[in-house]
Motif scaffolding. Structure first.
Motif, PDB file in Angstrom:
ATOM      1  N   ALA A   1       0.832  -1.205   0.000  1.00 58.61           N
ATOM      2  CA  ALA A   1       0.000   0.000   0.000  1.00 58.61           C
ATOM      3  C   ALA A   1       0.867   1.255   0.000  1.00 58.61           C
ATOM      4  CB  ALA A   1      -0.943  -0.004   1.202  1.00 58.61           C
ATOM      5  N   ALA A   2       1.987   1.211   0.715  1.00 58.77           N
ATOM      6  CA  ALA A   2       2.908   2.349   0.734  1.00 58.77           C
ATOM      7  C   ALA A   2       3.487   2.601  -0.654  1.00 58.77           C
ATOM      8  CB  ALA A   2       4.034   2.083   1.739  1.00 58.77           C
ATOM      9  N   LEU A   3       3.781   1.536  -1.362  1.00 58.89           N
ATOM     10  CA  LEU A   3       4.373   1.662  -2.691  1.00 58.89           C
ATOM     11  C   LEU A   3       3.415   2.319  -3.683  1.00 58.89           C
ATOM     12  CD1 LEU A   3       6.842   0.882  -4.519  1.00 58.89           C
ATOM     13  CD2 LEU A   3       5.584  -1.219  -5.050  1.00 58.89           C
ATOM     14  N   ILE A   4       2.118   2.043  -3.555  1.00 61.11           N
ATOM     15  CA  ILE A   4       1.164   2.485  -4.581  1.00 61.11           C
ATOM     16  C   ILE A   4       0.261   3.636  -4.135  1.00 61.11           C
ATOM     17  CG2 ILE A   4       1.155   0.239  -5.719  1.00 61.11           C
ATOM     18  CD1 ILE A   4      -1.756   1.360  -3.441  1.00 61.11           C
TER      19      ILE A   4
ATOM     20  N   LEU B   1      -3.718  -8.230  -0.590  1.00 61.38           N
ATOM     21  CA  LEU B   1      -3.057  -6.962  -0.869  1.00 61.38           C
ATOM     22  C   LEU B   1      -3.998  -6.009  -1.601  1.00 61.38           C
ATOM     23  CD1 LEU B   1      -0.590  -8.720  -0.111  1.00 61.38           C
ATOM     24  CD2 LEU B   1       0.700  -7.486  -1.882  1.00 61.38           C
ATOM     25  N   LYS B   2      -4.776  -6.554  -2.535  1.00 60.61           N
ATOM     26  CA  LYS B   2      -5.720  -5.721  -3.287  1.00 60.61           C
ATOM     27  C   LYS B   2      -6.762  -5.096  -2.370  1.00 60.61           C
ATOM     28  CE  LYS B   2      -5.690  -8.223  -7.716  1.00 60.61           C
ATOM     29  NZ  LYS B   2      -6.532  -8.984  -8.678  1.00 60.61           N
ATOM     30  N   LEU B   3      -7.254  -5.883  -1.413  1.00 66.85           N
ATOM     31  CA  LEU B   3      -8.348  -5.429  -0.561  1.00 66.85           C
ATOM     32  C   LEU B   3      -7.998  -4.174   0.222  1.00 66.85           C
ATOM     33  CD1 LEU B   3      -9.740  -8.815   0.823  1.00 66.85           C
ATOM     34  CD2 LEU B   3     -10.889  -7.236  -0.729  1.00 66.85           C
ATOM     35  N   ILE B   4      -6.744  -4.034   0.619  1.00 66.04           N
ATOM     36  CA  ILE B   4      -6.358  -2.859   1.401  1.00 66.04           C
ATOM     37  C   ILE B   4      -5.694  -1.802   0.524  1.00 66.04           C
ATOM     38  CG2 ILE B   4      -4.086  -3.759   2.087  1.00 66.04           C
ATOM     39  CD1 ILE B   4      -6.574  -1.575   4.150  1.00 66.04           C
ATOM     40  N   ALA B   5      -5.107  -2.201  -0.587  1.00 70.55           N
ATOM     41  CA  ALA B   5      -4.420  -1.242  -1.457  1.00 70.55           C
ATOM     42  C   ALA B   5      -5.391  -0.212  -2.023  1.00 70.55           C
ATOM     43  CB  ALA B   5      -3.707  -1.974  -2.596  1.00 70.55           C
ATOM     44  N   ARG B   6      -6.556  -0.659  -2.461  1.00 69.82           N
ATOM     45  CA  ARG B   6      -7.526   0.262  -3.068  1.00 69.82           C
ATOM     46  C   ARG B   6      -7.983   1.351  -2.093  1.00 69.82           C
ATOM     47  NH1 ARG B   6      -9.619  -4.714  -5.322  1.00 69.82           N
ATOM     48  NH2 ARG B   6      -9.209  -4.862  -7.564  1.00 69.82           N
ATOM     49  N   PRO B   7      -8.495   0.991  -0.908  1.00 70.09           N
ATOM     50  CA  PRO B   7      -8.929   2.055   0.008  1.00 70.09           C
ATOM     51  C   PRO B   7      -7.777   2.919   0.517  1.00 70.09           C
ATOM     52  CG  PRO B   7      -9.093  -0.099   1.076  1.00 70.09           C
ATOM     53  CD  PRO B   7      -8.838  -0.343  -0.383  1.00 70.09           C
ATOM     54  N   CYS B   8      -6.580   2.352   0.637  1.00 70.27           N
ATOM     55  CA  CYS B   8      -5.439   3.162   1.062  1.00 70.27           C
ATOM     56  C   CYS B   8      -5.085   4.191  -0.002  1.00 70.27           C
ATOM     57  CB  CYS B   8      -4.228   2.276   1.346  1.00 70.27           C
ATOM     58  SG  CYS B   8      -4.266   1.476   2.971  1.00 70.27           S
TER      59      CYS B   8
END
Length: 221
Positions: free
Chosen positions: A56-59, A99-106
Motif C-alpha cells: 500500500a505504501a508503494l502504490i 493486498l488488493k483489498l487494502i491497497a484500493r482504500p489506502c
C-alpha cells in the motif's frame, strides 16, 4: 536498484513515473514524489512486517504522476486518480487478494486520516465501512499504519507525532463494541436494528471527537 538499472519503468511504470514529479515544499521538504514514495515505503517497513502495508505504501500516491503540469506542485484529487494505474498494475501482476483489498482504500482514502479531526462522524463511519472494518478489522490497522508511514515518510518528519493513529484506533474499538444489547429497545426489527446501530455508532464517534481538545490541523500529502 531497479530504477538505477532502468528496469523500474518496465516493471512498475506507475511508480517510476513519480520520480521527478514535484510536490509542495512546505508539506514535502523532499519535494520529489518518487523520493516521498520510497520514504513512505521505508517507514512502513519500520512500522510493520505486513507485506500488505508495504505494498500500500508503494502504490498510495500513484495518482500524483497524473497531475496536469498546470496544477503542479499541488495534486488535487490524486487519491482517486491513482485507482486507474493501480488497476493497470493488477492487470499486469497476479497481486494476492489480501493486498488488493487494502491497497484500493489506502490509495483512495489516505488523506482522510490526516484530516481525521476535521471529519464529520458520519464520514469517519463510512471510512470504516469502506475499509470493510467490521468484517475485516485487521484492515483498519493496516490502513492506520499506511497513513502513519505517509505522514512520517517526509523530510524531517520521521519521528513526528501522529495522534490520528491512536485516535482512529480508539474510535474503531469503541464502535466495534456496539451491539444490539446497547439498543435497549425490543420493538426494533429487521432494517430498524441496523439503522439504530448505525445511529449509535455515529453518536459514539461524535462523543469521542467532542472530548478531544487542541485538535491538530489536517496535513497535506
Amino acid at each position: 536498484t531497479l530504477r538505477q538499472c532502468g528496469a523500474l519503468k518496465i516493471l512498475f511504470p506507475g511508480v517510476d513515473a513519480l520520480f521527478g514529479v514535484p510536490q509542495r515544499a512546505d508539506y514535502h521538504p523532499e519535494i520529489d514524489a518518487g523520493i516521498h514514495t520510497m520514504m513512505v515505503l521505508d517507514r512502513a517497513a519500520e512500522l510493520t512486517t505486513d507485506i500488505a502495508v508495504r505494498f500500500a505504501a508503494l502504490i498510495h500516491d500513484l495518482g500524483k504522476a497524473l497531475t496536469p503540469a498546470s496544477q503542479l506542485p499541488r495534486h488535487i484529487g490524486h487519491e482517486k486518480k491513482g485507482l486507474r494505474p493501480l488497476a493497470q498494475l493488477f492487470d499486469i501482476y497476479p497481486v494476492p487478494n489480501k493486498l488488493k483489498l487494502i491497497a484500493r482504500p489506502c490509495c483512495e482514502h489516505h488523506l482522510l486520516m490526516h484530516s481525521l479531526y476535521q471529519l464529520r462522524p458520519e464520514t469517519i463511519l463510512r471510512l470504516i465501512e469502506k475499509l470493510d472494518g467490521f468484517r475485516r478489522p485487521h484492515q483498519v490497522e493496516q490502513y492506520i499504519l499506511l497513513c502513519q508511514a505517509d505522514s512520517q515518510g517526509r523530510g524531517g518528519m520521521h519521528d513526528s507525532a501522529y495522534p490520528q493513529a491512536d485516535s482512529f484506533r480508539a474510535i474503531f474499538n469503541a464502535v466495534m463494541k456496539i451491539s444490539t444489547k446497547d439498543l435497549n429497545n425490543d420493538k426494533l426489527h429487521g432494517p430498524q436494528i441496523s439503522k439504530a446501530i448505525k445511529k449509535l455508532r455515529v453518536e459514539t464517534i461524535r462523543d469521542y471527537l467532542d472530548s478531544i481538545e487542541n485538535q491538530p490541523e489536517p496535513e497535506k500529502s
